[in-house]
Design a protein around this motif. Structure first.
Motif, PDB file in Angstrom:
ATOM      1  N   ILE A  44     -39.766  31.130  17.671  1.00  0.00           N
ATOM      2  CA  ILE A  44     -38.939  30.256  18.509  1.00  0.00           C
ATOM      3  C   ILE A  44     -38.741  28.898  17.829  1.00  0.00           C
ATOM      4  CG2 ILE A  44     -38.860  29.014  20.699  1.00  0.00           C
ATOM      5  CD1 ILE A  44     -40.323  31.382  21.964  1.00  0.00           C
ATOM      6  N   SER A  45     -39.815  28.377  17.228  1.00  0.00           N
ATOM      7  CA  SER A  45     -39.705  27.088  16.534  1.00  0.00           C
ATOM      8  C   SER A  45     -38.748  27.187  15.357  1.00  0.00           C
ATOM      9  CB  SER A  45     -41.081  26.643  16.045  1.00  0.00           C
ATOM     10  OG  SER A  45     -41.955  26.437  17.141  1.00  0.00           O
ATOM     11  N   PHE A  46     -38.787  28.332  14.656  1.00  0.00           N
ATOM     12  CA  PHE A  46     -37.906  28.514  13.507  1.00  0.00           C
ATOM     13  C   PHE A  46     -36.443  28.559  13.946  1.00  0.00           C
ATOM     14  CE2 PHE A  46     -36.450  31.311   9.835  1.00  0.00           C
ATOM     15  CZ  PHE A  46     -36.367  30.226   8.963  1.00  0.00           C
ATOM     16  N   VAL A  47     -36.180  29.247  15.042  1.00  0.00           N
ATOM     17  CA  VAL A  47     -34.814  29.305  15.576  1.00  0.00           C
ATOM     18  C   VAL A  47     -34.349  27.910  15.989  1.00  0.00           C
ATOM     19  CG1 VAL A  47     -33.415  30.129  17.498  1.00  0.00           C
ATOM     20  CG2 VAL A  47     -34.917  31.715  16.291  1.00  0.00           C
ATOM     21  N   ASN A  48     -35.224  27.165  16.654  1.00  0.00           N
ATOM     22  CA  ASN A  48     -34.872  25.800  17.061  1.00  0.00           C
ATOM     23  C   ASN A  48     -34.573  24.909  15.862  1.00  0.00           C
ATOM     24  OD1 ASN A  48     -35.082  26.328  19.797  1.00  0.00           O
ATOM     25  ND2 ASN A  48     -37.243  25.742  19.899  1.00  0.00           N
ATOM     26  N   PHE A  49     -35.343  25.116  14.789  1.00  0.00           N
ATOM     27  CA  PHE A  49     -35.101  24.345  13.569  1.00  0.00           C
ATOM     28  C   PHE A  49     -33.715  24.667  13.005  1.00  0.00           C
ATOM     29  CE2 PHE A  49     -35.210  24.224   8.901  1.00  0.00           C
ATOM     30  CZ  PHE A  49     -35.429  22.868   8.704  1.00  0.00           C
ATOM     31  N   LYS A  50     -33.372  25.966  12.971  1.00  0.00           N
ATOM     32  CA  LYS A  50     -32.052  26.366  12.471  1.00  0.00           C
ATOM     33  C   LYS A  50     -30.930  25.766  13.323  1.00  0.00           C
ATOM     34  CE  LYS A  50     -33.069  30.739  10.146  1.00  0.00           C
ATOM     35  NZ  LYS A  50     -32.733  32.175  10.057  1.00  0.00           N
ATOM     36  N   LEU A  51     -31.156  25.749  14.639  1.00  0.00           N
ATOM     37  CA  LEU A  51     -30.144  25.188  15.529  1.00  0.00           C
ATOM     38  C   LEU A  51     -29.929  23.699  15.268  1.00  0.00           C
ATOM     39  CD1 LEU A  51     -31.054  27.014  18.863  1.00  0.00           C
ATOM     40  CD2 LEU A  51     -29.021  27.380  17.453  1.00  0.00           C
ATOM     41  N   ARG A  52     -31.012  22.995  14.950  1.00  0.00           N
ATOM     42  CA  ARG A  52     -30.881  21.566  14.651  1.00  0.00           C
ATOM     43  C   ARG A  52     -30.100  21.353  13.354  1.00  0.00           C
ATOM     44  NH1 ARG A  52     -36.108  17.976  16.410  1.00  0.00           N
ATOM     45  NH2 ARG A  52     -36.220  18.656  18.586  1.00  0.00           N
ATOM     46  N   VAL A  53     -30.354  22.213  12.369  1.00  0.00           N
ATOM     47  CA  VAL A  53     -29.605  22.130  11.117  1.00  0.00           C
ATOM     48  C   VAL A  53     -28.113  22.380  11.377  1.00  0.00           C
ATOM     49  CG1 VAL A  53     -29.248  23.184   8.852  1.00  0.00           C
ATOM     50  CG2 VAL A  53     -31.568  22.784   9.696  1.00  0.00           C
ATOM     51  N   LEU A  54     -27.831  23.360  12.225  1.00  0.00           N
ATOM     52  CA  LEU A  54     -26.437  23.651  12.562  1.00  0.00           C
ATOM     53  C   LEU A  54     -25.794  22.492  13.317  1.00  0.00           C
ATOM     54  CD1 LEU A  54     -26.685  27.415  13.571  1.00  0.00           C
ATOM     55  CD2 LEU A  54     -25.555  26.469  11.556  1.00  0.00           C
ATOM     56  N   ASP A  55     -26.571  21.830  14.164  1.00  0.00           N
ATOM     57  CA  ASP A  55     -26.049  20.645  14.857  1.00  0.00           C
ATOM     58  C   ASP A  55     -25.650  19.563  13.860  1.00  0.00           C
ATOM     59  OD1 ASP A  55     -26.349  21.770  17.340  1.00  0.00           O
ATOM     60  OD2 ASP A  55     -28.304  20.854  17.743  1.00  0.00           O
ATOM     61  N   LEU A  56     -26.469  19.400  12.818  1.00  0.00           N
ATOM     62  CA  LEU A  56     -26.150  18.415  11.782  1.00  0.00           C
ATOM     63  C   LEU A  56     -24.866  18.798  11.051  1.00  0.00           C
ATOM     64  CD1 LEU A  56     -29.700  17.736  10.272  1.00  0.00           C
ATOM     65  CD2 LEU A  56     -28.298  16.131  11.571  1.00  0.00           C
ATOM     66  N   ALA A  57     -24.732  20.091  10.734  1.00  0.00           N
ATOM     67  CA  ALA A  57     -23.522  20.566  10.045  1.00  0.00           C
ATOM     68  C   ALA A  57     -22.284  20.323  10.905  1.00  0.00           C
ATOM     69  CB  ALA A  57     -23.667  22.047   9.714  1.00  0.00           C
ATOM     70  N   ASP A  58     -22.406  20.618  12.194  1.00  0.00           N
ATOM     71  CA  ASP A  58     -21.280  20.429  13.109  1.00  0.00           C
ATOM     72  C   ASP A  58     -20.909  18.956  13.219  1.00  0.00           C
ATOM     73  OD1 ASP A  58     -19.305  21.137  14.925  1.00  0.00           O
ATOM     74  OD2 ASP A  58     -20.653  20.958  16.648  1.00  0.00           O
ATOM     75  N   THR A  59     -21.917  18.088  13.288  1.00  0.00           N
ATOM     76  CA  THR A  59     -21.668  16.652  13.372  1.00  0.00           C
ATOM     77  C   THR A  59     -20.949  16.146  12.126  1.00  0.00           C
ATOM     78  OG1 THR A  59     -23.630  16.339  14.760  1.00  0.00           O
ATOM     79  CG2 THR A  59     -22.757  14.396  13.639  1.00  0.00           C
ATOM     80  N   PHE A  60     -21.417  16.619  10.966  1.00  0.00           N
ATOM     81  CA  PHE A  60     -20.784  16.200   9.710  1.00  0.00           C
ATOM     82  C   PHE A  60     -19.326  16.642   9.661  1.00  0.00           C
ATOM     83  CE2 PHE A  60     -19.516  17.134   5.340  1.00  0.00           C
ATOM     84  CZ  PHE A  60     -19.664  15.884   4.765  1.00  0.00           C
ATOM     85  N   MET A  61     -19.055  17.902  10.039  1.00  0.00           N
ATOM     86  CA  MET A  61     -17.689  18.429   9.984  1.00  0.00           C
ATOM     87  C   MET A  61     -16.781  17.709  10.973  1.00  0.00           C
ATOM     88  SD  MET A  61     -18.598  22.491   9.591  1.00  0.00           S
ATOM     89  CE  MET A  61     -16.912  23.073   9.437  1.00  0.00           C
ATOM     90  N   ALA A  62     -17.338  17.280  12.107  1.00  0.00           N
ATOM     91  CA  ALA A  62     -16.542  16.583  13.122  1.00  0.00           C
ATOM     92  C   ALA A  62     -16.248  15.140  12.717  1.00  0.00           C
ATOM     93  CB  ALA A  62     -17.272  16.612  14.459  1.00  0.00           C
ATOM     94  N   ARG A  63     -17.218  14.481  12.075  1.00  0.00           N
ATOM     95  CA  ARG A  63     -17.055  13.064  11.739  1.00  0.00           C
ATOM     96  C   ARG A  63     -16.457  12.822  10.362  1.00  0.00           C
ATOM     97  NH1 ARG A  63     -22.425   9.987  14.223  1.00  0.00           N
ATOM     98  NH2 ARG A  63     -22.215  10.791  16.353  1.00  0.00           N
TER      99      ARG A  63
END
Length: 331
Positions: free
Chosen positions: A1-20
């Motif tokens: 579960i922690s590993f999945v949460n970590f991946k989700l945070r990385v994806l959030d960063l990618a999404d933020t970068f692509m949006a900004r």
């Protein structure tokens, strides 16, 4: 579960970068990694949140497009997305890949208008795959997604896709099966849904393209009608119809919609004049359908034949008044 949460945070960063930073060329380096991630987590139930998040990022509509990239790199990426789409795992994957392909095509055409032939060739190859390979996972929506993303002036290659679709695969036995033949008309009609977006200035090059499309449409329909009413329209072993009432009705409906779209467009209306003609050969081909025992039991098909009898008047205010007279002529 922690590993999945970590991946989700990385994806959030990618999404933020692509949006900004939508104009950064680094966005194009993120796309292949996200595509691979979405594919690798497709069947893993434990990674479903990661898969869904990657799909959401890839499907999102971005405000801008990257700049300052190497053209060939993006064309290669667009080609790989087309290849993935042809073998998409399911409809949701195809919808996401349609969005990514449209985004990349818009990126190329915004920055390198001279690369329009390369973009056309990629979509043309996908059209061939869709129409000739039974296992192809493509649908008409793959092409319409790109049209929705483009600026009006960038729609010319897709108008040519519509012409190729009807001219080559709208005829009998040219597509891999009858369903794909119907889709040839559906694809052209879907692409011309962009007609209302054309301004008088943007629409000048489209008048000639639309006239060519309508001419090919009438030729394909005439061949289809003659074939449908002949003895060739039966399986040799079972005796069942190859082109049945349902498929015939769909072909006619898409054709009427396509012509109506042109008539209702202030820019394209002039393309209808001269491109469509009610000739004796055209009336005879409609008679092949109306007089065929395979189709004369369908009231819907007969009504559509009446509508198409005066094909040059389809979609005009006088069309309804002419319908009863046309029906008598066809009969």
């Amino acid at each position: 579960i922690s590993f999945v949460n970590f991946k989700l945070r990385v994806l959030d960063l990618a999404d933020t970068f692509m949006a900004r930073q939508p104009e950064s060329p680094l966005v194009l380096r993120l796309l292949p990694a996200l595509l691979d991630l979405a594919k690798s987590t497709h069947k893993d139930s434990r990674s479903k949140p990661v898969h869904d998040r990657a799909m959401s990022i890839l499907s999102a509509r971005r405000a801008g497009v990257p700049k300052g990239f190497e053209l060939q790199t993006v064309l290669d990426l667009l080609a790989s997305v087309h290849e993935r789409a042809r073998r998409a795992a399911d409809k949701s994957a195809l919808k996401m890949l349609s969005s990514v392909a449209a985004y990349l095509a818009r990126t190329v055409l915004d920055n390198h208008p001279e690369a329009e032939p390369q973009v056309f060739d990629l979509y043309r190859a996908s059209l061939t795959d869709f129409m000739t390979r039974k296992a192809s996972q493509l649908f008409a929506d793959f092409f319409s997604a790109a049209c929705l993303r483009m600026q009006p002036a960038q729609l010319q290659p897709f108008w040519r896709i519509a012409i190729a679709s009807v001219a080559e695969y709208g005829r009998p036995l040219k597509a891999v099966n009858v369903f794909r033949q119907v889709q040839a008309y559906a694809l052209a009609e879907t692409i011309l849904a962009g007609a209302p977006r054309l301004s008088a200035e943007d629409g000048k090059p489209f008048v000639a393209l639309t006239a060519q499309l309508l001419g090919e449409l009438q030729k394909a329909l005439q061949e289809t009608f003659a074939y449908a009413g002949s003895d060739l329209n039966k399986h040799e072993t079972t005796g069942k119809l190859i082109l049945d009432q349902q498929r015939m009705r769909e072909i006619m409906q898409f054709s009427v919609k396509l012509i109506t779209r042109c008539v209702k467009s202030d820019v394209l209306r002039e393309a209808v004049d001269g491109a469509l003609e009610t000739t004796p050969e055209w009336t005879k081909s409609l008679g092949c359908v109306v007089c065929s025992p395979s189709f004369n039991s369908s009231q819907a098909v007969k009504q559509l034949c009446s509508t198409l009898a005066n094909i040059h008047k389809v979609g005009t205010p006088k069309a309804k008044k002419e319908k009863a007279k046309a029906s008598a002529v066809v009969e």
